[in-house]
Design a protein around this motif. Structure first.
Motif, mmCIF file in Angstrom:
data_model
loop_
_atom_site.group_PDB
_atom_site.id
_atom_site.type_symbol
_atom_site.label_atom_id
_atom_site.label_comp_id
_atom_site.label_asym_id
_atom_site.label_seq_id
_atom_site.Cartn_x
_atom_site.Cartn_y
_atom_site.Cartn_z
ATOM 1 N N PHE A 178 -54.622 -37.117 -3.463
ATOM 2 C CA PHE A 178 -54.089 -36.148 -2.515
ATOM 3 C C PHE A 178 -53.775 -34.835 -3.227
ATOM 4 O O PHE A 178 -54.112 -33.750 -2.749
ATOM 5 N N ALA A 179 -53.132 -34.938 -4.401
ATOM 6 C CA ALA A 179 -52.714 -33.739 -5.122
ATOM 7 C C ALA A 179 -53.898 -32.931 -5.651
ATOM 8 O O ALA A 179 -53.893 -31.695 -5.600
ATOM 9 N N LYS A 180 -54.918 -33.627 -6.151
ATOM 10 C CA LYS A 180 -56.026 -32.938 -6.811
ATOM 11 C C LYS A 180 -57.175 -32.581 -5.879
ATOM 12 O O LYS A 180 -57.932 -31.642 -6.156
ATOM 13 N N ILE A 181 -57.326 -33.314 -4.798
ATOM 14 C CA ILE A 181 -58.467 -33.086 -3.915
ATOM 15 C C ILE A 181 -58.047 -32.682 -2.506
ATOM 16 O O ILE A 181 -58.419 -31.628 -2.002
ATOM 17 N N VAL A 182 -57.267 -33.537 -1.851
ATOM 18 C CA VAL A 182 -56.947 -33.293 -0.440
ATOM 19 C C VAL A 182 -56.140 -32.016 -0.249
ATOM 20 O O VAL A 182 -56.493 -31.164 0.584
ATOM 21 N N ARG A 183 -55.052 -31.868 -0.999
ATOM 22 C CA ARG A 183 -54.192 -30.702 -0.800
ATOM 23 C C ARG A 183 -54.917 -29.378 -1.068
ATOM 24 O O ARG A 183 -54.876 -28.474 -0.226
ATOM 25 N N PRO A 184 -55.600 -29.213 -2.210
ATOM 26 C CA PRO A 184 -56.251 -27.921 -2.440
ATOM 27 C C PRO A 184 -57.446 -27.649 -1.531
ATOM 28 O O PRO A 184 -57.732 -26.488 -1.205
ATOM 29 N N VAL A 185 -58.156 -28.694 -1.091
ATOM 30 C CA VAL A 185 -59.353 -28.476 -0.284
ATOM 31 C C VAL A 185 -59.027 -28.386 1.203
ATOM 32 O O VAL A 185 -59.481 -27.479 1.904
ATOM 33 N N LEU A 186 -58.243 -29.334 1.711
ATOM 34 C CA LEU A 186 -57.924 -29.362 3.138
ATOM 35 C C LEU A 186 -56.557 -28.765 3.461
ATOM 36 O O LEU A 186 -56.252 -28.526 4.631
ATOM 37 N N GLY A 187 -55.730 -28.576 2.443
ATOM 38 C CA GLY A 187 -54.351 -28.166 2.691
ATOM 39 C C GLY A 187 -54.118 -26.677 2.785
ATOM 40 O O GLY A 187 -53.003 -26.250 3.088
ATOM 41 N N ALA A 188 -55.137 -25.872 2.550
ATOM 42 C CA ALA A 188 -54.939 -24.427 2.556
ATOM 43 C C ALA A 188 -55.049 -23.816 3.942
ATOM 44 O O ALA A 188 -54.390 -22.826 4.245
ATOM 45 N N ARG A 189 -55.886 -24.431 4.781
ATOM 46 C CA ARG A 189 -56.136 -23.837 6.110
ATOM 47 C C ARG A 189 -56.741 -24.908 7.027
ATOM 48 O O ARG A 189 -56.907 -26.054 6.609
ATOM 49 N N ALA A 190 -57.060 -24.514 8.219
ATOM 50 C CA ALA A 190 -57.641 -25.439 9.185
ATOM 51 C C ALA A 190 -58.957 -26.005 8.662
ATOM 52 O O ALA A 190 -59.723 -25.324 7.977
#
Length: 209
Positions: A178-190
């Motif tokens: 989540f920290a390395k992939i999900v948050r930076p890729v999907l967590g910035a915007r829609a």
């Protein structure tokens, strides 16, 4: 800690505040060159051929295999990981089920519905939750550091995809993934989350041609 008195949406929000420092079972990055499952490969082809993600990052969740694939907005694989999904098979959620307390959900209602969902990071939890059906209380989130952490990590390590069916409907992933992939890729915007069916034909959701 138990969240049975909360709705799925409330329980997911609580999980976002229960971070754990353990970084076991991170998942794979794109450099690992993992092979997509057959259904995931079909869905990816469907998405890229139609540019259905509309220049947004997206994820493909394969419920049958208990896996998640995260892609950047150009369709490049950022990483993949085992994922926990809804306890029961089934592709259609019942209307209003998101407003029930977790303890009120029947086994059959603890499912991750299939389909195409517009995702949005939760603004009030520093992108610790990626909602893909807010009204139904469904999100991608990391494991919580509560009493469920150890048994759920064991489930993630299971070679049997059936062992990864345990949640009330949300998609749960390892903390480091989540920290390395999900948050930076999907967590910035829609973004977009594509959940593959496990009972209905995949062409019902991602038609060929």
């Amino acid at each position: 800690m138990t969240h049975s008195f909360l709705t799925r949406r409330q329980a997911a929000s609580v999980v976002a505040l229960c971070c754990t420092s353990s970084f076991a079972l991170a998942g794979q990055t794109a450099t690992s060159a993992p092979t997509l499952t057959g259904d995931a490969a079909c869905a990816l082809q469907w998405v890229t051929a139609r540019r259905d993600n509309r220049d947004r990052a997206f994820a493909i969740v394969d419920k049958k295999e208990g896996k998640i694939y995260v892609f950047d907005r150009k369709g490049r694989l950022a990483g993949t990981s085992p994922a926990l999904v809804g306890k029961s098979s089934g592709d259609m959620d019942e209307p209003g089920v998101g407003h029930l307390e977790v303890s009120q959900l029947t086994t059959e209602q603890r499912k991750t519905p299939a389909g195409r969902f517009n995702s949005l990071p939760a603004a009030d939890h520093a992108a610790e939750i990626i909602w893909f059906d807010y009204d139904a209380g469904l999100a991608i989130h990391q494991l919580a550091s509560d009493s469920t952490y150890v048994p759920r990590m064991s489930r993630l390590r299971s070679p049997d995809p059936a062992g990864r069916r345990i949640t009330a409907g949300c998609v749960a992933v390892p903390v480091e993934f989540f920290a390395k992939i999900v948050r930076p890729v999907l967590g910035a915007r829609a973004g977009v989350v594509y959940v593959l069916p496990d009972t209905l034909p995949i062409n019902d959701f991602f038609p060929a041609g």
